[in-house]
Scaffold this active site. Structure first.
Site, PDB file in Angstrom:
ATOM      1  N   TRP A 139      27.578  59.519  58.387  1.00  0.00           N
ATOM      2  CA  TRP A 139      26.183  59.473  57.938  1.00  0.00           C
ATOM      3  C   TRP A 139      25.497  58.153  58.308  1.00  0.00           C
ATOM      4  O   TRP A 139      24.273  58.052  58.268  1.00  0.00           O
ATOM      5  CB  TRP A 139      26.098  59.640  56.420  1.00  0.00           C
ATOM      6  CG  TRP A 139      27.056  58.756  55.682  1.00  0.00           C
ATOM      7  CD1 TRP A 139      28.294  59.086  55.202  1.00  0.00           C
ATOM      8  CD2 TRP A 139      26.883  57.350  55.380  1.00  0.00           C
ATOM      9  NE1 TRP A 139      28.903  57.983  54.635  1.00  0.00           N
ATOM     10  CE2 TRP A 139      28.066  56.908  54.737  1.00  0.00           C
ATOM     11  CE3 TRP A 139      25.870  56.427  55.604  1.00  0.00           C
ATOM     12  CZ2 TRP A 139      28.243  55.597  54.297  1.00  0.00           C
ATOM     13  CZ3 TRP A 139      26.048  55.124  55.180  1.00  0.00           C
ATOM     14  CH2 TRP A 139      27.217  54.729  54.531  1.00  0.00           C
ATOM     15  N   ASN A 140      26.272  57.112  58.668  1.00  0.00           N
ATOM     16  CA  ASN A 140      25.632  55.787  58.736  1.00  0.00           C
ATOM     17  C   ASN A 140      24.788  55.565  59.979  1.00  0.00           C
ATOM     18  O   ASN A 140      23.853  54.779  59.968  1.00  0.00           O
ATOM     19  CB  ASN A 140      26.682  54.694  58.562  1.00  0.00           C
ATOM     20  CG  ASN A 140      27.713  54.671  59.681  1.00  0.00           C
ATOM     21  OD1 ASN A 140      27.934  55.669  60.337  1.00  0.00           O
ATOM     22  ND2 ASN A 140      28.318  53.518  59.884  1.00  0.00           N
TER      23      ASN A 140
ATOM     24  N   GLU B  24      37.575  47.672  53.471  1.00  0.00           N
ATOM     25  CA  GLU B  24      36.235  47.707  54.073  1.00  0.00           C
ATOM     26  C   GLU B  24      35.221  47.939  52.956  1.00  0.00           C
ATOM     27  O   GLU B  24      35.204  48.987  52.327  1.00  0.00           O
ATOM     28  CB  GLU B  24      36.195  48.855  55.085  1.00  0.00           C
ATOM     29  CG  GLU B  24      34.933  48.995  55.876  1.00  0.00           C
ATOM     30  CD  GLU B  24      34.998  50.158  56.841  1.00  0.00           C
ATOM     31  OE1 GLU B  24      35.545  51.219  56.473  1.00  0.00           O
ATOM     32  OE2 GLU B  24      34.507  50.013  57.969  1.00  0.00           O
TER      33      GLU B  24
ATOM     34  N   GLY C 256      34.566  58.087  61.779  1.00  0.00           N
ATOM     35  CA  GLY C 256      34.560  58.080  60.322  1.00  0.00           C
ATOM     36  C   GLY C 256      35.673  57.205  59.801  1.00  0.00           C
ATOM     37  O   GLY C 256      36.154  56.300  60.489  1.00  0.00           O
ATOM     38  N   SER C 257      36.110  57.469  58.594  1.00  0.00           N
ATOM     39  CA  SER C 257      37.100  56.610  57.951  1.00  0.00           C
ATOM     40  C   SER C 257      38.488  56.798  58.542  1.00  0.00           C
ATOM     41  O   SER C 257      38.825  57.870  59.059  1.00  0.00           O
ATOM     42  CB  SER C 257      37.153  56.927  56.456  1.00  0.00           C
ATOM     43  OG  SER C 257      37.592  58.272  56.291  1.00  0.00           O
TER      44      SER C 257
ATOM     45  N   GLU D 108      37.156  56.955  66.316  1.00  0.00           N
ATOM     46  CA  GLU D 108      36.403  55.727  66.043  1.00  0.00           C
ATOM     47  C   GLU D 108      36.418  55.558  64.535  1.00  0.00           C
ATOM     48  O   GLU D 108      35.697  56.231  63.819  1.00  0.00           O
ATOM     49  CB  GLU D 108      34.963  55.873  66.570  1.00  0.00           C
ATOM     50  CG  GLU D 108      34.862  55.957  68.068  1.00  0.00           C
ATOM     51  CD  GLU D 108      35.110  54.619  68.735  1.00  0.00           C
ATOM     52  OE1 GLU D 108      35.131  54.569  69.967  1.00  0.00           O
ATOM     53  OE2 GLU D 108      35.259  53.609  68.023  1.00  0.00           O
ATOM     54  N   LEU D 109      37.291  54.685  64.034  1.00  0.00           N
ATOM     55  CA  LEU D 109      37.615  54.692  62.612  1.00  0.00           C
ATOM     56  C   LEU D 109      37.116  53.430  61.907  1.00  0.00           C
ATOM     57  O   LEU D 109      36.237  52.730  62.389  1.00  0.00           O
ATOM     58  CB  LEU D 109      39.120  54.880  62.445  1.00  0.00           C
ATOM     59  CG  LEU D 109      39.690  56.143  63.142  1.00  0.00           C
ATOM     60  CD1 LEU D 109      41.196  56.213  62.959  1.00  0.00           C
ATOM     61  CD2 LEU D 109      39.008  57.405  62.654  1.00  0.00           C
TER      62      LEU D 109
HETATM   63  N1  LIG Z   1      34.530  53.127  64.592  1.00  0.00           N
HETATM   64  C1  LIG Z   1      33.284  53.576  64.575  1.00  0.00           C
HETATM   65  O1  LIG Z   1      32.597  53.684  65.610  1.00  0.00           O
HETATM   66  C2  LIG Z   1      32.672  53.978  63.267  1.00  0.00           C
HETATM   67  C3  LIG Z   1      31.302  54.242  63.244  1.00  0.00           C
HETATM   68  C4  LIG Z   1      30.727  54.610  62.020  1.00  0.00           C
HETATM   69  C5  LIG Z   1      31.501  54.725  60.863  1.00  0.00           C
HETATM   70  N2  LIG Z   1      32.820  54.461  60.934  1.00  0.00           N
HETATM   71  C6  LIG Z   1      33.644  54.512  59.724  1.00  0.00           C
HETATM   72  O2  LIG Z   1      33.285  55.674  58.934  1.00  0.00           O
HETATM   73  C7  LIG Z   1      33.430  55.366  57.554  1.00  0.00           C
HETATM   74  C8  LIG Z   1      32.119  55.642  56.838  1.00  0.00           C
HETATM   75  O3  LIG Z   1      31.630  56.918  57.163  1.00  0.00           O
HETATM   76  P1  LIG Z   1      31.925  58.129  56.195  1.00  0.00           P
HETATM   77  O4  LIG Z   1      31.944  57.691  54.784  1.00  0.00           O
HETATM   78  O5  LIG Z   1      31.014  59.235  56.578  1.00  0.00           O
HETATM   79  O6  LIG Z   1      33.426  58.507  56.643  1.00  0.00           O
HETATM   80  P2  LIG Z   1      34.214  59.829  56.278  1.00  0.00           P
HETATM   81  O7  LIG Z   1      35.489  59.725  57.016  1.00  0.00           O
HETATM   82  O8  LIG Z   1      34.245  60.077  54.823  1.00  0.00           O
HETATM   83  O9  LIG Z   1      33.329  61.021  56.908  1.00  0.00           O
HETATM   84  C9  LIG Z   1      33.088  61.052  58.292  1.00  0.00           C
HETATM   85  C10 LIG Z   1      32.874  62.510  58.699  1.00  0.00           C
HETATM   86  O10 LIG Z   1      34.075  63.225  58.460  1.00  0.00           O
HETATM   87  C11 LIG Z   1      33.831  64.363  57.649  1.00  0.00           C
HETATM   88  N3  LIG Z   1      35.041  64.616  56.864  1.00  0.00           N
HETATM   89  C12 LIG Z   1      35.398  64.072  55.686  1.00  0.00           C
HETATM   90  N4  LIG Z   1      36.606  64.547  55.295  1.00  0.00           N
HETATM   91  C13 LIG Z   1      37.018  65.400  56.287  1.00  0.00           C
HETATM   92  C14 LIG Z   1      38.173  66.218  56.494  1.00  0.00           C
HETATM   93  N5  LIG Z   1      39.178  66.263  55.605  1.00  0.00           N
HETATM   94  N6  LIG Z   1      38.247  66.966  57.629  1.00  0.00           N
HETATM   95  C15 LIG Z   1      37.233  66.942  58.534  1.00  0.00           C
HETATM   96  N7  LIG Z   1      36.127  66.187  58.399  1.00  0.00           N
HETATM   97  C16 LIG Z   1      36.011  65.442  57.280  1.00  0.00           C
HETATM   98  C17 LIG Z   1      32.615  63.974  56.844  1.00  0.00           C
HETATM   99  O11 LIG Z   1      31.948  65.143  56.379  1.00  0.00           O
HETATM  100  C18 LIG Z   1      31.793  63.226  57.883  1.00  0.00           C
HETATM  101  O12 LIG Z   1      31.111  64.153  58.709  1.00  0.00           O
HETATM  102  C19 LIG Z   1      33.768  53.891  57.478  1.00  0.00           C
HETATM  103  O13 LIG Z   1      35.159  53.718  57.332  1.00  0.00           O
HETATM  104  C20 LIG Z   1      33.321  53.357  58.827  1.00  0.00           C
HETATM  105  O14 LIG Z   1      34.019  52.192  59.191  1.00  0.00           O
HETATM  106  C21 LIG Z   1      33.431  54.080  62.118  1.00  0.00           C
HETATM  107  O1  LIG Z   2      29.087  51.970  62.319  1.00  0.00           O
HETATM  108  C1  LIG Z   2      29.364  51.585  63.468  1.00  0.00           C
HETATM  109  C2  LIG Z   2      28.571  52.148  64.614  1.00  0.00           C
HETATM  110  O2  LIG Z   2      29.388  52.166  65.735  1.00  0.00           O
HETATM  111  C3  LIG Z   2      27.242  51.472  64.727  1.00  0.00           C
HETATM  112  S1  LIG Z   2      27.021  50.430  66.107  1.00  0.00           S
HETATM  113  O3  LIG Z   2      27.570  51.149  67.293  1.00  0.00           O
HETATM  114  O4  LIG Z   2      27.721  49.152  65.870  1.00  0.00           O
HETATM  115  O5  LIG Z   2      25.565  50.217  66.213  1.00  0.00           O
END
Ligand SMILES: NC(=O)c1ccc[n+]([C@@H]2O[C@H](COP(=O)([O-])OP(=O)(O)OC[C@H]3O[C@@H](n4cnc5c(N)ncnc54)[C@H](O)[C@@H]3O)[C@@H](O)[C@H]2O)c1
Ligand SMILES: O=C[C@H](O)CS(=O)(=O)O
EC number: 1.2.1.-
Length: 492
Positions: free
Chosen positions: A165-166, A396, A243-244, A265-266
């Site tokens: 979502w971010n 985090e 995501g996470s 990308e975690l």
């Molecule tokens: N490395 C990167 O480029 C990057 C970029 C943005 C965010 N993030 C990470 O994402 C996290 C924040 O975003 P968030 O809260 O949306 O993360 P999240 O992992 O909770 O959710 C990410 C996505 O995964 C889906 N999801 C959740 N549980 C799932 C499951 N069991 N199976 C399949 N899909 C599932 C969610 O609906 C959402 O679409 C932070 O840890 C952040 O560091 C990483």
């Molecule tokens: O949340 C991390 C994303 O990758 C944003 S950015 O690529 O650093 O702008």
């Protein structure tokens, strides 16, 4: 609920807001079960749209459509695919204000940041529209007189994507663009908090000429079921997830039975190091953008700020002056540079990290509590006297909290900075070139910002090591994640 007029009235082109999923080129208003879910504005809790809450059957239909369409799309030339992506880039830029408005209303970030995200997402579409023409193979001198060796590169096939979502536009654009450029087809599942940005991108892709079935968007609150369909359906050749780390591990386990190719990308836990010889004002500026961009809800945010003893007090004072001047409020309000956090859980985590640190001896230099506006607004915060036994050192935070750790030597800070399971982004400030090379090479991270707090660009390989993921997005490396190599041995 119909799409809220509070959103529609802000748009030049209200058709860009869509409360339907996109499957096989059809905009689908209702899920098989009839279930729906609401999208709310985190600044005030108002419902802005209601979406179909889909599940595995709808996802399987989207995968089937993608499987059929992909073979036709792969047969196009790279130049033809490039033309469509160029048109999409132009449409994103032309509609950037509306796309930013939709993004701010569903995610909360200030409008100027949302506009920046749209242009950042568009830059990936522009970049991979150019890369589409440059997926080169090889010829290799034969190992026997009658042998000729050719290496070609082909699209991996059907790709599933799950995004957070971010950055609801840019995180999807930097997956969809290389996939489409390479000749793949994609089924994406955006975060339930922010699906509208994904749907507006899909609409513009349709207008740009992306064929039916090549880019599908399934909307759902039941993300784990959709993830199971993605990882168990044998038509899906790759899953790209942002995501996470915890969810990344779940998806890796689920994909193991298929030897599923994964782009991950975690999570991050970025160190931000300020050495005695740093330009302090530059370091403060870098800390502001690295820590408080998107209200700290960014994977590459500075999560731990290490300041060498000789400049600790001066840096803390300069940073506190900037942070205490930040304006908290609705992302549509002029001058606001800190919007609401995304959910109550996000606020709870920020408060937990602050109370844990204070209980173990940290001091609040500024902020430290929910904002007087209430709701999901929180005061941008600086903690001093932070030590490694605190939660902010290990987890985090994903919010507007800057914990300042004091260190004495280069060796000590490298050890502390690397003492984490994460390895996404890192930053440090120094003017000593020998130290710059020593520290940059010693940091165990996929990305290192040196005398800058903002490193994200489409031209560079974005990604992490250790438990921050695998693969890279953007750059000349990014399209390779959507390609398979084929070796042909010809006997003449
Ligand atoms: N490395 C990167 O480029 C990057 C970029 C943005 C965010 N993030 C990470 O994402 C996290 C924040 O975003 P968030 O809260 O949306 O993360 P999240 O992992 O909770 O959710 C990410 C996505 O995964 C889906 N999801 C959740 N549980 C799932 C499951 N069991 N199976 C399949 N899909 C599932 C969610 O609906 C959402 O679409 C932070 O840890 C952040 O560091 C990483
Ligand atoms: O949340 C991390 C994303 O990758 C944003 S950015 O690529 O650093 O702008």
């Amino acid at each position: 609920m119909p799409i809220s007029n509070a959103l529609l009235s802000k748009l030049k082109d209200p058709s860009l807001v869509i409360d339907k999923a996109l499957i096989a080129g059809e905009w689908v208003a209702t899920s098989d079960s009839g279930k729906t879910f609401d999208v709310t504005n985190p600044a005030n809790g108002d419902v802005i749209a209601t979406l179909p809450d889909m599940n595995r059957a709808e996802t399987a239909r989207a995968i089937d459509a993608a499987y059929k369409a992909q073979k036709i799309w792969a047969a196009k030339t790279g130049k033809e695919r490039a033309g469509v992506l160029r048109k999409l880039y132009e449409l994103m830029v032309a509609n950037a204000d509306d796309l930013a408005t939709i993004l701010t209303m569903e995610m909360g970030k200030p409008l100027a940041e949302a506009k920046g995200e749209i242009l950042y997402g568009a830059s990936y579409v522009e970049w991979f529209g150019e890369e589409a023409k440059r997926v080169y193979g090889d010829t290799i001198p034969g190992h026997q007189p009658d042998k000729r060796i050719i290496v070609i590169k082909q699209p991996i096939g059907v790709v599933a994507a799950i995004t957070p979502w971010n950055f609801p536009n840019a995180m999807l654009a930097r997956k969809m663009a290389p996939a489409v450029a390479a000749g793949c087809a994609m089924i994406s599942k955006p975060a339930a908090e922010t699906p509208l940005s994904a749907l507006s991108l899909a609409l513009l892709a349709e207008r740009a000429g992306v064929p039916a079935g090549i880019f599908n968007v399934v909307t759902s609150k039941d993300s784990s079921s959709i993830g199971k369909e993605f990882t168990e359906n044998d038509k899906v050749r790759k899953l790209t997830f942002t995501g996470s780390t915890n969810v990344g591990k779940i998806l890796m386990r689920q994909g193991a039975d298929q030897i599923m190719k994964l782009g991950l990308e975690l999570g991050g836990n970025a160190p931000f190091i300020v050495f005695d010889d740093a330009d302090l004002d530059a370091a403060v500026e870098g800390a502001m953008v690295s820590k408080y961009r998107n209200n700290g809800q960014t994977c590459v945010c500075a999560n731990r700020l290490y300041v060498q003893a000789g400049v600790y007090d001066a840096f803390a004072e300069k940073l506190a002056a900037k942070v205490s001047a930040m304006k908290v409020g609705d992302g549509f309000e002029a001058g606001v540079n800190a919007g609401p956090l995304i959910t109550r859980a996000a606020v709870d985590k920020v408060e937990e990290h602050i109370s844990d640190a204070v209980s173990k001896g940290a001091k609040v230099a500024t902020g430290g509590k929910p904002h007087e506006k209430g709701g999901l607004f929180f005061e941008p915060t600086i903690l001093t006297g932070v030590t490694t036994d605190m939660l902010v050192a290990r987890e985090e935070t994903f919010g507007p909290v800057a914990p300042l750790f004091k260190f004495e030597t280069e060796e000590q800070v490298i050890e502390m900075a690397n003492n984490t399971e994460f390895g996404l982004a890192s930053y440090f400030y120094s003017k000593d070139m020998s130290k710059i090379f020593r520290v940059a090479e010693a940091l165990e991270y996929g990305m290192v910002g040196i005398n800058t707090g903002l490193i994200s660009t489409e031209v560079a390989p974005f990604g992490g090591i250790k438990q921050s993921g695998q693969g890279r997005e953007g750059s000349k490396y990014g399209i390779e994640d959507y390609i398979e190599i084929k070796y042909m041995c010809l006997s003449i």
